[in-house]
Every structure is written in structure tokens, then in C-alpha cells.
Design an enzyme around this catalytic site. Structure first.
Site, mmCIF file in Angstrom:
data_model
loop_
_atom_site.group_PDB
_atom_site.id
_atom_site.type_symbol
_atom_site.label_atom_id
_atom_site.label_comp_id
_atom_site.label_asym_id
_atom_site.label_seq_id
_atom_site.Cartn_x
_atom_site.Cartn_y
_atom_site.Cartn_z
ATOM 1 N N HIS B 48 -4.322 -26.171 0.694
ATOM 2 C CA HIS B 48 -3.420 -25.716 -0.369
ATOM 3 C C HIS B 48 -2.835 -26.933 -1.074
ATOM 4 C CE1 HIS B 48 -0.698 -23.463 -2.726
ATOM 5 N NE2 HIS B 48 0.345 -24.093 -2.224
ATOM 6 N N ASP B 50 -0.840 -28.251 -4.003
ATOM 7 C CA ASP B 50 0.091 -27.987 -5.101
ATOM 8 C C ASP B 50 -0.159 -28.928 -6.266
ATOM 9 O OD1 ASP B 50 1.891 -25.910 -4.104
ATOM 10 O OD2 ASP B 50 2.402 -27.373 -2.557
ATOM 11 N N ASP B 172 0.495 -18.954 -2.104
ATOM 12 C CA ASP B 172 1.825 -19.564 -1.982
ATOM 13 C C ASP B 172 2.901 -19.013 -2.905
ATOM 14 O OD1 ASP B 172 3.564 -21.317 -0.717
ATOM 15 O OD2 ASP B 172 3.217 -22.928 -2.153
#
Lengths: 1013, 1013
Positions: B48, B50, B172
Site C-alpha cells: 500500500h 500512499d 485505505d
């Protein structure tokens, strides 16, 4: 002693050696070429992978407990290898064979083949190459040689000549011994590099361009022990801001289309750093380590950024920059500066103690974890025993090899600079103990198999008891009715030794294999030892008898069926108290008039409350307080007072130098030194062969002073602990011997158990030290011996494990026995050195041996012989006596080597090969060269061929060519090389006996590989 | 409004579709087969990443500032690709195209080719695939569609069909919007997965096996907006203890010869976890994410351990274990459960607000960083303008594309769930601003080039002023002597709009391109704005005039040479104070009798100190305290009181739930709510076209209430800040409108600016919420509109950026305008949301528009039209008027689309292609389907061919086949699929005009690619 450079003739400079030979040598052949008229920057990618420290060896290898430290060596190797394969220009050095081979053995054939290609191409190069990067203060040279032997052997077997390291890479050990440099030279290394040096010395050397030296690492071995030694500029880390790894946070090279593009700044910064470094070194080549602890877990990150760094820094050359970067190795750097017309300063002493600021002397670790330091010696002891037994019994097979390797490897691990040093976390220390114990258990299988073959005890258990030091051995305690003690003598000649066996308080008889009765003493185990109630197996008594063993011999112990007859044989043993002092001397041994005539008998009368304990060789006087006050032996007498003290430890927050705490690394007393036991309670036990004074200094310090009949030394068996900390003060306990000897600030300490170094209180060889820390700043590692001498008398203390020690006042010697601390010293371990067991502080027991002698003559000669006996006594194997059969067994006898020649190694080597190391253990001050013939040994080992090798056993001595660096006085013309002068022994069975005659100069070790059968 | 499922007939279930077609579809074709009668565990390796959060986008990409967070996406991709290449069984999904293509474009041809092989083989699969993983609360659907368009397009262009993601991967974002699910369905996705859901709902759903649902994501679009949606079991993390990465510390699988060998324990633990998971899901297939934030930096570590995990868990099958592990992807999991004979519950509403414990509502981020949230809207506005301008001017070339892409990409980044949300660190927010500003500057180059081509201002500067909201525009302030304002209308039909230009306090005349004089007002900039002294460029006045623009039109502003003549034209503007209340109405526009007949005129007499401000459409009443108290418009009257309040923020230590602080994510008032400005100081400015009440509530809160002649809305331009914190209390400022409307707990909020959702105070769709936090637990994201209605009246508030809002009491509406907090809320950002600029708290300014209307009829229809005007007003380009030439330019005119049809997109697409999206912006409650002909638009865009695609533009609509999952009531026989019912438009220039006729159902968006020239 004088510092002289001896034996300079063994090796000579061979100016005729052609450059091409070295150029073609594996490893050097692939070195990148620098550019003329440039600063050539050798970027050396490396990962410093501790073989245990904050995590255990396996935790580091597998990357377990990453909560403690994010480190997984398997991934480092996985990823580095892949990165190396991506670009032939990339290089990497690997150091620790313990990790490397654990990894390599897990790889597929394809990967193994790729790795071989990398090694062959010089892209993966080994530096150091031993099983671990050993410590240099607390290690014994025998174990260092062993762990290099296995590391270099594995490299040799796997990669051939290309796997052989050219340089030592001792980047992390906390100070550097001269003996280590000597061993490197003897193993054929061209140089070594390290990073830690007393901060003042480092500053001075960098300022004076003397950070690289020719280390004359032996006072006797001459050029064969000279080693180029380089100090890295900035620890072993990448330049500040240029660490590209999972474990650091420096700016990457951002060369993309980005607002953050930083190529210009990064290049500017790097070039500036290089320019700074070059001002401190002599050459236009500079070595820049690119790595740090457990770096290269994301090897792709490291190399990607280094690739860019190289690219962009070198692109600057088109703008006139003179900085030229490339991937390289320490060996290639060494080659480059060897080829340059440069000269170098020399260095004679060692680099101890290591200090990093005014208040921070790394002298605590000389003594940290005393029980671990002793257990490691047990490991070495048993390793030598099982290696020899395996050899003598001709054991073969995978199990045999792996059993032995287990202990070799464990001992290799133990040499690591966070293992033997005691600077690891507690759980890691526990794992080292587990590892070593398991390895001993493995090797024990070999020993048992060998002994079942070599003795008539076909089903003998041959149990080894590892806690004999505290009289624990269940086998003997419960089975002494029918016990056989099989003794193995690892030395190269027959020895006498008093043997002690823990038993119950009963009557025993001791006989040899012929049934002949032997005199024995039964002595109580000191109350203080028995009081260690958490160890329920402690025996109440020990049976003592004198054994004589050539190589292997069994003695039989039987509970006496008729107590009376035992009574007759039993040494009269009686406890004396202060109030009743009847003395008895049982003189079984005949005194030699010459030996026992005390030159100076100045016994204070008993009216003054003194107590005399003596035998035919030694006389001890204790004063009314129960302290030893005088020793008479070897024809001299000296008022020697022995006491225990402790230093209260400094307990700071480490935020500033002056707030440094004493810790696992650092010894920093806070200024308060306290005597333990002004009044000593004691008992005296006098046997026919041994006399013991059992002293009790306090609740937690006691001692046995012991003299054996016929033995010229005084044994002090100390018991220290649990060190109390209810006052919240850490304590560091010493034994101190004071005398009237006018030692004028000078004392002598051994270097890793071999050569001695002269120390002068508050002085250093190269620089003026700041002695803010007057105690710890004068501490040195004592691996085997410390001595002082005056005009007439000399005192040597021999110890049984590595300890810190010093002579803080003239006539005084001290050794640090035990430490218990409540603060971390902030060098990473993150724990206070507060060892506990069974819910309280650890209790340590050990021995210090005192030899008082006449300073004239060669007192050290005797000390050296004793040192060997202490280091490698008989190993005791216990079996049930009923297992004895009448089987005919092959008798092995001692090699009967000359007295001064030490059988340093005897072990199975490659298939059908045996490795033998013979060492003239004498200093040139103590003896002469020895000439003797190896043929009997060769035959005893069923030799077919014999060849001489470098010290590590893996390179034929005839092939050893080492870089010779030019001293400052010389006129350099072209690169020169060392080569052995003496003709390496190379013989076959059919050769004449005379061909097997060899010379061993003092302190010389010669290594032979014997092909057998 | 009623919740009805409409338009269900657009798409039908095509039971005849053959299974093989889908099997062969790229992506699904390579799915690993599970084993029958086993629990098939789809291990989904993912990272993940960002697109900015604690670090900036580039810091994350390059791995800079690793001191903040050790994360470098370039290394993740480097290393993952290499690991995938090592073993064909391994899989990985990648999500964020922003990162992927930055990396991909840096790769060599060889690596690119390798990556293509991986994608083709399903080993590297894209999930989501948009530029970033967008937020779902604060984003506007237009920008979501745009950022999916560019992401999926890049994937399409690079990898063809195999690059196209099948599933959304919104793991998320902090709550999930229904519109997002609808957009996914319209883009042809088969399902989506996410991890965050209100903790009570999550518990309930896991308990009830309803964690996977068929989301009926539109009230009007029917099956075409149905989307399978799955909740991950345990966040998006690997099972506890099974994270093998640089950023975690779980135990590796130790399968070597090691004391630490843990294979049995690891397998036991993993199997136990799987057994736990399966009890909460309907299928025997389970999806287990293997990854976490920025994982896979040491991809070799991840995969090595997963390989071992798979190996050893599956080896257990021989002992009867029913657990079968393999590498997989979410799409493959989806395929597996689609093929299973299972039925699924449905879901109608959304997943807001998101709460993680009794006291923690993630409703603060709806409003965090209000200036950034507005700037993002400016970015979208300008992106639409420049995309259209680039299209109209037929600009081509690399620069043109890259200029436009810069803004597309920046806007893609801004949609990220830590960008538009305001939940990033301050330095990251600054970088987003920088990035967006630079991208606007890039796009501005296109705009300028286009305008120079499309207007007669050959050398026009066409300056865009980005701070017009605070009357800053140096170009107009200093250059208004000879100014031309070129207005671009991004809507699909001509519009009227009042234009405001910051100028000095002088006389100006405004003319159109024909020289015709236009009426204008000159209004002072509020004192509170001018007082923002740190912005020296604030103009003193704004010139206001009404413009009519089809697509592009220029107006000329000139300082009047003769002040008198200006005086005549100038609207009479007069300041009124409380003490002198002469009123003037200047009624330039004719009232429509129908529109302006106020049904209820209940003006309190002025004797009660009220102030009336009105124009022909709107009448406002202020009370003596200076507050608005009544609004009359659209024929209805309502006592609407508008006030500012602030909530004092909870300031806990976050150690326990009840100690949660308000922070960037979390809104948690501490119980104290305070009115700002009981007595309001105000001034009234009445122009001929605009009337303004300048209100001052406190030192840091002021407002302009504004009505324009002929405009049926009331504009509240608020100015808030610096929020004082000298009392050490964080504050969250709201504007609140209270009325007498009996809204019965119900209010309506938009979903990402498109469909409206019905909210009921203190209620949720699926579960009974615990309303411990009565305020924040009723907050919802307001992206465009919030409304309440009673029997007769309806109030809608339209805003200019995303905000949190609610109706906490019947008749009341509130929007959160600004927040300044002093504590972190402990969800990672690690900073308090305390924005500062120029040394003090940030000042924010923005607009809220109020529309009061009769609840009967279709008030929402008007609101929707206003919403478009507010969202995409004219863009103002300023040039020096002297640059005008007589050049003949191609006139572009509006497409004159039907009133309810929104030109959602017009942009250059692939080479020689243009993308057009048309949206019926009406709800089914507001209007009917629209039928119209596309041919004029097609011709205007020089169309040669037109084809209809999925919403993202990258898949021909005719090729879209989506998994249809069976609702609980159905009898499943075999897998079914959705397919479009309407015949996708596919036409060529030569086709008859009638072929271009299309229908747009309410809320339908149709996407076309037009090949031109």
C-alpha cells in the site's frame, strides 16, 4: 625485556619477483584500474554482520526478532548476490564465513554456480574470511588460528584460490592486538584494515598521515610478522549522508524529473568529503567503505544509488573534477597503494586500550561475563581434545566430521567480537552458551567413539563433566563406586597433573590400569561452593591424585570395601582453625634439595599470629587477618599480599562524556575502591599432596589458596558472587596482589596468550594519553599472563580466562574477576551487564596462578610451560569401571616433542589429511631455536606425504607471496614482496629421515598437512 | 425523496454468455486453480503505497526522508519485479499508477519487456489502477473519473487488455462512498475490496457473514451500478505474525537446521488464523492480503518467507489439513467466488461515517485543510478549462500533451486519500500545493497557446489569477487601465455569470467585444480581507459585471478617461450603517412576475430594528444583532438564522478511546460549542447588480452575504481565521443555518457531488450505532450539497469545496468551515492539524450558497443546475487590452447541449482522438430522460468516427462483461454476467445524422471517443 626485531632473516625481500605473478593472482587480477592524475576512490560495498550481538546468530541469519534490530543476513546475501549479477562492475566483500556458508549451503546448484562466477571475477571477494570477525583482546591465539583455519578452508574448498582473502577486515573489534596482526602475516595476508583506535591516536595519525603503517607485529618473528595495517577514515560507515539502506535514512540520489532532484548537491557533498579524506592519507587512492552494520538488506537500494553516485561524480570529470569513483575492494585498494612509490611509518606495540573520549575506555569487556569467557576456554580445550582423539582413532564419516565441525563452528562463533567479549545482550549470551554446550555434546560423540576404540572400555560412557570447576559431576558423585577416569593429555609430551574428582564423603582407592594403588587426598568442597544451593548436584568432596599421562590413560576409583584399608591410604586431612594450629606435612614427594632450598626464609614467627602453609616447593604465609602476606618459592621470597577489592561503577546517563556509565564495554570506576573482607575467615586443609586454605572474605567472596606437592605455583581459586547491588551501585571486583617489587611503572601482558608486551603505566607508544580515567586507562587485556619484575624478584599471574588487568602501582598486579552493572554504557547493547542466574546475580569461579621467581635468568620460560599446562590440562572422561574389557587396543603415545615445542594443533583436515601445527612456545628471551625431527610424528600419524603451509593450513607455504610495503627510510623503486626464506618442508614417506628435520625458531609456528594411509 | 431502484432495465443479465469468454479474458485466464474440498487461500501480495502522506510523493517514490518513514517505492517496484521473475507462481498487485508509471518510464527496454511478460501472465496484476487510491469522502466525481481515466489509459497503452484492472482496491480510504462503487461499476469493474468500515458494522457483518455484498450503488442506474464489494478481514495487513518485510518484525519461517526452527509453530498459527477467517465468510475461498504500507522494499524477504509458508502449510495436507495456500490476486479470488454457487446480501447506502471506536469518528478529515480542499477544486476547474481549450484549438505536440498531463497527474495525486483529505503532514501539504500550482502553470501554457489561437489577442498574456477569492490579482490591480478579461465557459451550454475583477478604487468602464458598454458595480473589498496585511497585493475594490458567454468571450475594462461619464454608468453604491438606513434598490433586471411574487411576506417591521436587503428575486432580513434571520425567495419565506459557532476540540492523549483527540482525521468536539459574535458589525453595499452585507462577527470571523440581481441564490462568503489558540484549545468552526423546517431528523447529502443520499440523524442502514459522539457521529461528507426539507420549504446549501456537515437538529444545517487543532489524533500523521501561514493560523475563505425553495415540485432540479455553475464557472484570463488585433479567428461556440446535460469531459485522448463525456445531471426525481443528437458536437469536434466506451474511456462498451453476483433470493445455477443493454454508439461521419441520436437517462454518463480529422 627489550623490544628487538628478531628473526628478520626468515623472510626476505624478493625484488626479482615479477609483477605479473601477482597481477595474475586470483583476486588481484580483477582489480579495477584507476585513472592517472586522479583521486581514485575505491568504493567498498560491505555489510558488517555480527555473528551475534543484540540478536543471536540464528536470529541475525534468519532475520528473526527484527523488533530488536532489523537484520537478516540471509536476505543480505540473497540480495547482494542478485545485485552483483546485474552489473559486472559492482563489487562486494563478505567477511564472516559462519554466515556465508550457512547461506551458501542452502542455495541451489544454479546460485552456487553464479556465486562461483562472481568470486572468480573478483566481484564477490572475501575479506577476513574467518568463521567470525574475532575480538582481539579476549581471544586466545589458538582459537583465532582455528577459526581462520575453518573459514579459509571452507572458502578454499568452495572457491579455490579465488576465495582466499588477501586482507584482514577487523573493522569492529574494540582495539587491536599485535598478535592478531602477526597471525594475519603468518597466514599470508597482505594487510589488514580496521576502524577503531584510541581517539587521540586516531586524531594524531590522521593529522600526521600515519593512519596506515607497517606493523612489526612480533618482537621475534621479524618480517614474517610484518603487516600493512590501515585505519579507515570514518569508522566503517559510508560517508555521512551516503548510506542507502533499509537501516539508514540518507537522501537517495534523485536524478529524475523531480522538484527534489539533488544530483548537484549530492555530487558536491561527496567530492568535498573525498577531498577531506585525501588530506589525511598518503596515496591518491582512497578506500571508502560503503556499508555498515547489517546493511544491504535492500541491496538494490544500495547499488542503485551507488551506481548513480559513480555516474554523476565521474561525469564531473568533464568539468575538470579530479575525483574518480569505482567499485572496488580493500584488496584492490591495497594493491593500488602497494604499486605506488610510497613509504610508510612503522608500528611496534598494539592498539590497546581503545578509548573514544576522555572518560570512555573500552576496558570493561576484557572481563565482562567471566563465566562465558571461561566456558569458551573449556570449549577450546575440548575441541583440541576431540580433534586429537578423532585423529588418533582414525574416525571417519560424515557424522564424525559434522560432530567435530559443530564444535569448530561454535568455537568460531565464540571468537566473535561480541561473544567472547561479553558485549552481547543477555539472551544472546544464553544462546552462545546453549550453542557451545550443544557443540561440545556433539563432539563428545566423537570422543566417546574414539575412546571406545582406543581404550579397552568398549562400552565406556566417557562422560565429560563441564561443571567440575564447581565440583558438579553427577556421574562421579553417584557412580564413584566403580569409576574409571580416562585422562587425555592434549599436549605434545607426557605430563604430570593433579586430578580432582568430585565424590561423596567416603573412602576411595585409586589405582592405575595395572591395579597399582595411588596415593590420594579427599578434600572437602569449600562451604561457600556447597552453599550454592541452587545447584543441587555439587559434591561434598573431591578426590585428588597425581596422574602421569603420555597421551591417554585410565585410572580407577573404587569405594573402599574395607574402610580401614582406605584409612591407611587416605591422606591425613585435618581442618585447622585459628584457635588450633597443629600443622602436619605429609611429604610424599621427595624434595629436590636444589629446588626446595628456600633462599630467603623470613617467616615471621607464629607468635605474631601468622600461619604458614607450605610444601616442598612453596611456602605461604598468612597474617592474622587471614590474608596471604608472603610467598616463598623458586628460591626467592616476597611479601605478597593478596586481597579482593571492588570498584564502584560510574552510573551516568551517557548523555555527555563525563556522564558515561560503566557497562559491558566500558570500565569506568566512579572513584570509590573498597576492600572486601578486612578480616578473613579461613580453614586450612592439608593433604599429602595438596594443601588448601579456604578463605571467606564476605558473603559473596571466598577463595581457596592451593599448593600442590611438586608444583611450583600457587593456585588462587576465587568464588565471586552474587555481587550485591542492593545499594544500587554496580561493582567491579578485582583480585590484587601487592608486593615490594619496584616495577617502575612497567608491567608485561600477553598478547592473545602468545608474545608478551611491555606496558608502561600512563604511557602509550605513539601519543600522550589523557589519563582522566587513571584506572581504566591503564587496563589491558590479560589473556594468559601478566607480570612485573624488579631487580631481583618477578611475579607472574597466570589466569584461566581473559580478564582485564593492570599494575596500577609499582609492585602491584590486579585482575578483574567479575562485574555486575546497573547501567548500559550506550554503545548499542542497550542492557546493563547484570547477569543473573537462579534469580540472583551470577556467581563466578576461577583460578589465578601465581609464580614468584628470580627475575634473573629466564623465569618466563617456566611461566610459559605452566601456561601451556594450565591452558590444556588433561581432559577427564568418566565411565563406569565395569565396562572395562580385555580388548586389545592400539596404544597411542605422546609425540615426545621437545619441552618447548607445543603441539598447537592436531586434527583431521581434508580427506586423508591431517593438520599439525608445532609451535616453539618460547620467546627469544627464554630459549633457543629447536631443531628436531618430525619423522616419528609423521609415522605415528601414518603419514604418506607432508607439506608445509601457511598458518591457516590452506595455502602451500611455497606459494605464499605477500606485499612488502616500504618503510619510510627506504628508496622505493618498484613493488616488492615477502617470501618465506626457509625451504618449506615437503616430504614423502620414502624420503630419508633427515629430510624431516626441522628448525623451530622461538615463537615460530610451522603448519603441516600430512597425507596419511 | 424515496429510495427506489431505478433504471434497472439498462443492463440485463446475459445468462447465455459463455463461461469460456471470461475464462479467456486477460487477467482471469491465468488465475491459479484451487483444490476441491479445501479451504483455498488466495494470498495476495500487495504494497500500500500512499501517494503522499508522511512524506511527499517524490520522497516516497525516491525513498528520501527515510527518517520520517522508511519507504521508497522505486525500490519496491525494482525488487518486486525481480522477485516475480524468479518464480512464475508468484503474484503481486500494484495499485497506484502515479508511482507505477514514474517507475516504469525509468526502466530499460529489457525491464519493460519483462514487466510486460509478467502482466501478460497475470503475475503482476493491477488493481484499482487509477493515478492514486482516491479518497471517497472529499473527492468530486469528476476528478475521480479523470484520475481513473489517466491511470487506466496508461495501463491500456502500455499493457493492452491485460493491464486493465478487474477490481477496485480501496483498502485505505476512511469510509466508502456509494458513488465510488457506482463509478467502478460504470468503468466495468467486477468488484471492489476495502478494509475500513465502522467498527460496529464490521463486527456485525463479520458475525453475520455479510462482509461481502452486492452494492446497489445508485438509486437510478440499476444494475449498471451494482458492484460486488468485499470487506477484508483484518485491515489490509498480512495475518498477525506473518509480515515479512523491512517494516515489520514478525518471525521468519525458519526451516533450516536451527535451534530456532519454527516451521511447526508457524504452520499451526497460520492454519488457525485461516480457520478463524473462514468462519466469517461464505466461500471456501478466502482472500488474505500479504502486505501493508510500503511493504516489499525487501521483496526477496517477503517472497522467500511466503514461498516457505505455502510449502509447509500445503505439506500439511498430507496429514489431512484442508488448507490450501497459493499466490493469487483479488481478481482471481473474485473469479473463484463468482463461480461458486453462492448468493450475497445487498447494500443500498454508503459506509459513512467511519468510526473505529466509541469515541472516534473519522469525520474531521471531511473539512481538514479547507484551503487545500478549495485549491484542488481550482485545479479541477482549470483542468477542465485547459482540456477543452487544448481540444478546441487542436493543439498537438509533446509539450502540449505533457503540459496537460502535468495537471492531469497533479489532480490525480490530489485525489489521493491523504491529499484531498488533508490528513498529510504539513510539509506534504505544502508540496501538494507546490505540485498543483506548478501543474496549473504548465497547463496555463496550453491555455495561453490555445487562446492566442482562438481569440484575436495574438500576444495576449491570458494570465490566470489563482487568488481571486481574496481579491488578489496583480495583473488586474495594476493593469486595469487597458484590461481584457477573456472568459471561458466550461459548461456545455451558454451561461450568464457575474464576473468580479479586483481593481483599484477608480472609475472603470466595461465593454464587450463590440464596444457595447455594460453596466458594472464597483464594490469595496471587505475590510477584513484587506486587513490580511501579509498579502500585500490585495485589491481595494472589485469590479462586477454580468457576462454572457457561450464558450469563449472577451470583455474589456478601461479606466474611464472622463470620470463623470463613468459616474453616470456607475452603479450607485452606498454604505449603510445601523444608524442610517436609507434603502435604495436599483433594479436593472426586469422581474419575472412569476418568479418574484413572494408567496409569504412576513417581514418583521423595521421598527423592530430589522434590515432588509433584497433584489428582484431574493429578500433577506437581518435582525438588529446583524444576523440573517429570514430569507424569501422562490416564492417561499423561511426564518433562517445564520450564525458561526465553534466546537472546542477534545484534547486527549489518545492512550484510550475516551482520550481521543480531535485531529486531522478525527472530529471530536469536547462538548463546548460557542457562538461567534452575538452582536455583528456590518455594512451594506448595494450595487445595481449585486448587494452585499459585510458582516464582522469577531476578530477572526467575517462574512459577505451577497445577492446578485437575477440569481436565485444567496451567497455567503465566509472568512475564518486565524483561529485563535491562545487558550490552548483547538477549535472547529462551523456555519450554521437554523430554520423552522420540520425535517424530522432527515437530511440529504450528496455523494461525491452526484447522487444524493438520505441521512437520518442517529441512524445507520445496517446497524444500530452507539451515538456516544452525538455531533461527530452525525457528520457526513458534503462535497457539493446538503439539504433539508419540511412539508413546504426546502433549504439546500451548496458549497465550494468538500466539507463535513450535518443537520444536528430539525430545521438546522451546518457545515464545518475550518479547523485548527493542537493535538495529533494518533492515526499516524503525527502532527496536530495546526496550519499556519505568515506566522499565524491560516485564514480560509470560501462560499456557501443557500437556496430556499418550495419543497414541492422539483427544487433539486434547480439546485443541480446551480451546482454545475458553481462547480465550473467561467475561467477568467487577463490580458493587456492593447494586444487585441483584428486577426480572424475560428469562432467556437457552445455545444448547446440540453439544459440537464452536462459536458462532463472534453479532452484530447489518444492521438487523433477526443474524449467526450455527457452526463444527464438530473436525478430521476428531477427530470426525464433526455434524447438528443450528438451529430452537431461530433461535427464541431471534426469527428470522423465515434465509439462509446466504459466510463473511463479505455474499453469499448460493447466489450464490457461484468460478473453478476446472485442476490440472496436467487437460485444460482451457473455464473452470470452483466452486459450493457443499450446499443453502444458506434458511428462514422458518413452515417446518417439519426444514428447519432442518443438517450441519456437520469444520472447516466455516456462516454465517447471521437476520432477526428
Amino acid at each position: 625485556m627489550q623490544l628487538l626485531c628478531g628473526l628478520a632473516t626468515i623472510f626476505v625481500l624478493l625484488a626479482v619477483l615479477r609483477e605479473q605473478q601477482v597481477q595474475a593472482a586470483c583476486g588481484y587480477a580483477n582489480c579495477p584500474a584507476g585513472k592517472a592524475n586522479m583521486i581514485n576512490v575505491h568504493l567498498v560495498p560491505h555489510s558488517h554482520d555480527d555473528v551475534g550481538w543484540l540478536k543471536t546468530v540464528d536470529q541475525y541469519y534468519y532475520g528473526a526478532r527484527n523488533d530488536i534490530q532489523h537484520a537478516g543476513v540471509q536476505y543480505i546475501l540473497d540480495n547482494v548476490i542478485r545485485e552483483l549479477l546485474r552489473d559486472a562492475k559492482r563489487r562486494f566483500i563478505f567477511v564472516e564465513s559462519a554466515f556465508f556458508f550457512k547461506w551458501y549451503n542452502e542455495q541451489t546448484a544454479e546460485v552456487k554456480s553464479q556465486v562461483k562466477t562472481l568470486v572468480k571475477g573478483g566481484r564477490l571477494e572475501f575479506a577476513g574470511g574467518a568463521w567470525s570477525m574475532n575480538d582481539e583482546a579476549a581471544v586466545h591465539y589458538q582459537s583465532v588460528i582455528d577459526q581462520f583455519t575453518i573459514g579459509l578452508k571452507a572458502l578454499q574448498q568452495t572457491f579455490g584460490a579465488c576465495g582466499r582473502p588477501h586482507v584482514g577486515w577487523q573493522i569492529d573489534p574494540f582495539g587491536h592486538s599485535r598478535e592478531m596482526a602477526s597471525l594475519f602475516a603468518q597466514m599470508g595476508f597482505d594487510g589488514q584494515f580496521f576502524a577503531r583506535m584510541d581517539w587521540i591516536e586516531k586524531t594524531e595519525r590522521l593529522k600526521n598521515l600515519t593512519a596506515e603503517v607497517i606493523w612489526k607485529a612480533s618482537e621475534v618473528l621479524g618480517q614474517s610478522a610484518e603487516l600493512f595495517t590501515g585505519l579507515l577514515y570514518r569508522h566503517y560507515s559510508a560517508p555521512p549522508g551516503f548510506c542507502f539502506d533499509a537501516l539508514c535514512s540518507d537522501a537517495p540520489i534523485i536524478d529524475g524529473v523531480s522538484y527534489d532532484n539533488n544530483v548537484k548537491e549530492r555530487v558536491d557533498t561527496f567530492i568535498k568529503y573525498i577531498q577531506e579524506v585525501t588530506t589525511h592519507y598518503r596515496s591518491t587512492h582512497v578506500l571508502i567503505p560503503m556499508g555498515d552494520d547489517f546493511n544491504y538488506q535492500i541491496a538494490a537500494m544500495n547499488f542503485k544509488n551507488m551506481d548513480k553516485l559513480i555516474k554523476y561524480v565521474n561525469e564531473r570529470q568533464s568539468l575538470g573534477s579530479k575525483v574518480n569513483l569505482f567499485y572496488s575492494t580493500p584488496a584492490c585498494y591495497l594493491k593500488a597503494i602497494h604499486q605506488a612509490p610510497l613509504t610508510w611509518p612503522s608500528k611496534a606495540q598494539d592498539f590497546f586500550p581503545y578509548s573514544t573520549d576522555w572518560h570512555t575506555y573500552w576496558t570493561g569487556y576484557y572481563s565482562s561475563r567471566p563465566t562465558q569467557k571461561r566456558f569458551e576456554r573449556d570449549g577450546n580445550h575440548f575441541l583440541q581434545v576431540t580433534k586429537q582423539l578423532t585423529t588418533f582413532a582414525n574416525l571417519t564419516g560424515n557424522d564424525v566430521n559434522s560432530n567435530l565441525d559443530a564444535l569448530r563452528h561454535a568455537m568460531g562463533v565464540m571468537q566473535h567480537h561480541d561473544a567472547i567479549t561479553g558485549t552481547e545482550k543477555q539472551h544472546v549470551a544464553a544462546d552462545y552458551d546453549r550453542l557451545l554446550a550443544a557443540a561440545i555434546e556433539s563432539a563428545q560423540a566423537n570422543a566417546r567413539a574414539a575412546l571406545q576404540k582406543l581404550t579397552n572400555l568398549t562400552n565406556g560412557e566417557f562422560v565429560s563433566c563441564l561443571q567440575l570447576n564447581i565440583s558438579v559431576c553427577e556421574f562421579t558423585k553417584n557412580g564413584a563406586d566403580q569409576l574409571v577416569v580416562t585422562l587425555f593429555n592434549p599436549l605434545g609430551r607426557p605430563s604430570y597433573e593433579y586430578v580432582r574428582v568430585p565424590v561423596n564423603n567416603e573412602a576411595y582407592i585409586v589405582t592405575d590400569e595395572t591395579g597399582r594403588l595411588l596415593p590420594s587426598d579427599l578434600l572437602p568442597v569449600p562451604a561457600e561452593v556447597q552453599r550454592l544451593s541452587f545447584r543441587p548436584k555439587i559434591a561434598s568432596h573431591e578426590l585428588v591424585f597425581l596422574a602421569y599421562v603420555e597421551k591417554l590413560r585410565s585410572y580407577y576409583i573404587k569405594k573402599s570395601a574395607n574402610p580401614r584399608s582406605v584409612e591407611e591410604l587416605k591422606v591425613e586431612t585435618q581442618m585447622r582453625s585459628m584457635n588450633s594450629i597443629p600443622k602436619r606435612f605429609s611429604e610424599m614427594h621427595k624434595k629436590s634439595a636444589e629446588e626446595n632450598e628456600l633462599k630467603s626464609i623470613a617467616i615471621d614467627s607464629e607468635s605474631r599470629g601468622e600461619i604458614i602453609v607450605k610444601n616442598s616447593h612453596v611456602k605461604l604465609t598468612l597474617d592474622s587477618s587471614g590474608h596471604l602476606t608472603k610467598v616463598e618459592m623458586n628460591g626467592v621470597s616476597e611479601n605478597i599480599r593478596q586481597e579482593f577489592y571492588y570498584y564502584n561503577a560510574a552510573a551516568g546517563n551517557n548523555a555527555e562524556f563525563k556522564n558515561r556509565s560503566s557497562g559491558a564495554y566500558i570500565f569506568r570506576p566512579n572513584g570509590t575502591e573498597l576492600l572486601i573482607g578486612r578480616q578473613v575467615t579461613f580453614s586450612i586443609y592439608e593433604g599429602t599432596q595438596v594443601k588448601e586454605v579456604h578463605q571467606r572474605f564476605s558473603d559473596w567472596v571466598s577463595q581457596v589458596i592451593r599448593i600442590y606437592e611438586g608444583v611450583n605455583r600457587v593456585e588462587f581459586e576465587w568464588l565471586v558472587g552474587p555481587i550485591p547491588i542492593n545499594d544500587n551501585i554496580g561493582k567491579e571486583v578485582i583480585t590484587r596482589f601487592t608486593s615490594n617489587i619496584k616495577s617502575a611503572g612497567v608491567f608485561y601482558t600477553d598478547s592473545n596468550g602468545r608474545e608478551m608486551l611491555k606496558r608502561k603505566r600512563n604511557q602509550r607508544e605513539y601519543f600522550k594519553p589523557n589519563m582522566t580515567e587513571a584506572v581504566s586507562g591503564n587496563y589491558y587485556p590479560i589473556t594468559a599472563r601478566i607480570a612485573i619484575e624488579g631487580e631481583s624478584n618477578r611475579i607472574a599471574l597466570l589466569n584461566d580466562r581473559a580478564q582485564g588487568g593492570s599494575s596500577l602501582k609499582d609492585g602491584a598486579l590486579e585482575l578483574m574477576l567479575h562485574r555486575r552493572l546497573l547501567r548500559d554504557d550506550a554503545f548499542g547493547v542497550g542492557e546493563a551487564l547484570n547477569e543473573t542466574a537462579y534469580g540472583e546475580g551470577v556467581v563466578a569461579r576461577g583460578k589465578v596462578y601465581l609464580i614468584l621467581s628470580n627475575a634473573e635468568g629466564t623465569p618466563s620460560r617456566y611461566e610459559r610451560l605452566e601456561q601451556l599446562q594450565i591452558h590444556l590440562p588433561f581432559w577427564k572422561f568418566f565411565s563406569n569401571a565395569t565396562k572395562a574389557t580385555n580388548k586389545k587396543v592400539r596404544q597411542i603415545s605422546s609425540f615426545n616433542l621437545p619441552q618447548t615445542v607445543h603441539l598447537l594443533t592436531l586434527e583431521p583436515f581434508n580427506a586423508n589429511e591431517r593438520l599439525v601445527r608445532l609451535e616453539n612456545f618460547m620467546d627469544k628471551y627464554d630459549a633457543n631455536p629447536v631443531t628436531f625431527n618430525l619423522r616419528p610424528l609423521f609415522d605415528q600419524l601414518s603419514g604418506e606425504e607432508i607439506r608445509e603451509t601457511t598458518l591457516d593450513g590452506n595455502l602451500n607455504l611455497s606459494e605464499m607471496i605477500r606485499f612488502k610495503f616500504q618503510p619510510e627510510s627506504s628508496n622505493v623503486t618498484k613493488p616488492e614482496y615477502y617470501k618465506t626464506l626457509h625451504s618449506p618442508l615437503l616430504a614423502k614417506k620414502k624420503d630419508s629421515v633427515s629430510k624431516f628435520s626441522i628448525v623451530l625458531h622461538q615463537m615460530q609456528i610451522r603448519t603441516f598437512v600430512i597425507k596419511w594411509r
